[in-house]
Design an enzyme around this catalytic site. Structure first.
Site, PDB file in Angstrom:
ATOM      1  N   HIS A   1      -5.327  -2.876  -6.844  1.00 20.39           N
ATOM      2  CA  HIS A   1      -4.073  -1.619  -7.461  1.00 20.39           C
ATOM      3  C   HIS A   1      -3.745  -2.457  -8.088  1.00 20.39           C
ATOM      4  O   HIS A   1      -3.222  -3.480  -7.339  1.00 20.39           O
ATOM      5  CB  HIS A   1      -3.450  -1.134  -5.807  1.00 20.39           C
ATOM      6  CG  HIS A   1      -4.012  -0.212  -5.065  1.00 20.39           C
ATOM      7  ND1 HIS A   1      -3.649   1.154  -5.165  1.00 20.39           N
ATOM      8  CD2 HIS A   1      -4.539  -0.270  -4.358  1.00 20.39           C
ATOM      9  CE1 HIS A   1      -4.194   2.024  -4.452  1.00 20.39           C
ATOM     10  NE2 HIS A   1      -5.514   1.041  -4.093  1.00 20.39           N
TER      11      HIS A   1
ATOM     12  N   HIS B   1     -11.735  -1.542  -4.983  1.00 18.45           N
ATOM     13  CA  HIS B   1     -10.561  -0.987  -5.827  1.00 18.45           C
ATOM     14  C   HIS B   1      -9.397  -2.095  -5.914  1.00 18.45           C
ATOM     15  O   HIS B   1      -9.207  -2.546  -4.681  1.00 18.45           O
ATOM     16  CB  HIS B   1     -10.169   0.694  -6.032  1.00 18.45           C
ATOM     17  CG  HIS B   1      -9.601   1.294  -4.332  1.00 18.45           C
ATOM     18  ND1 HIS B   1     -10.338   1.421  -3.648  1.00 18.45           N
ATOM     19  CD2 HIS B   1      -8.356   1.385  -4.207  1.00 18.45           C
ATOM     20  CE1 HIS B   1      -9.446   1.588  -2.406  1.00 18.45           C
ATOM     21  NE2 HIS B   1      -8.580   1.900  -2.865  1.00 18.45           N
TER      22      HIS B   1
ATOM     23  N   ILE C   1      -3.210   8.893  -9.971  1.00 17.34           N
ATOM     24  CA  ILE C   1      -2.852   9.735  -9.835  1.00 17.34           C
ATOM     25  C   ILE C   1      -1.783  10.313  -8.737  1.00 17.34           C
ATOM     26  O   ILE C   1      -1.305  11.591  -9.308  1.00 17.34           O
ATOM     27  CB  ILE C   1      -4.271  11.447  -9.637  1.00 17.34           C
ATOM     28  CG1 ILE C   1      -4.688  11.661  -8.704  1.00 17.34           C
ATOM     29  CG2 ILE C   1      -5.165  10.588 -10.920  1.00 17.34           C
ATOM     30  CD1 ILE C   1      -5.716  12.847  -9.002  1.00 17.34           C
TER      31      ILE C   1
END
Length: 131
Positions: free
Chosen positions: A95, A93, A30
């Site tokens: 990217h 995570h 986001i």
């Protein structure tokens, strides 16, 4: 304590989902560095990527590769960059960032997108993911 990403997995926090299977989830960042910036996460909450079991790590990379291929088909870019930083959220995570220049990898830069742009882009990338 549940991480933000665990809350996204549980549906407690909304996300612009791109792809999902029983073990992994991909969704749009986001605060994207570039249009199409995607995060790929394991559904199992593990802080550091190097703490993943070997098999889980390999499966995550297979998932990341498939999402990256879909991303490159959907968003105009020279290539898709990959980064594992891990400082923002204590949940593994990866990217995936569409790159047209090195500045697209600079995490201090962000592009603005409307809610509709996020929705449309997530759907478009998702259509190209071959799970």
């Amino acid at each position: 304590m549940s991480t933000l990403f665990s809350k996204i997995i549980k549906g407690e926090v909304p996300a612009y989902k791109v792809a999902e299977n029983s073990q992994f989830l991909a969704f749009l960042d986001i605060r994207p560095n570039a249009k199409g910036h995607v995060l790929c996460i394991p559904k199992k909450e593990v802080d550091k990527i190097w703490d993943l079991e070997e098999g889980m790590y390999q499966e995550l990379m297979r998932f990341v590769r498939r999402v990256s291929i879909a991303l490159e088909k959907t968003v105009s870019c020279k290539r898709v960059g990959m980064a594992v930083v891990g400082l923002e959220v204590p949940h593994t995570h990866v990217h995936l960032i569409p790159l047209n220049s090195m500045k697209d990898m600079d995490f201090s830069n962000h592009v603005e997108m409307s809610e509709q742009e996020f929705k449309d882009l997530a759907e478009a990338i998702g259509k190209n993911v071959d799970l």
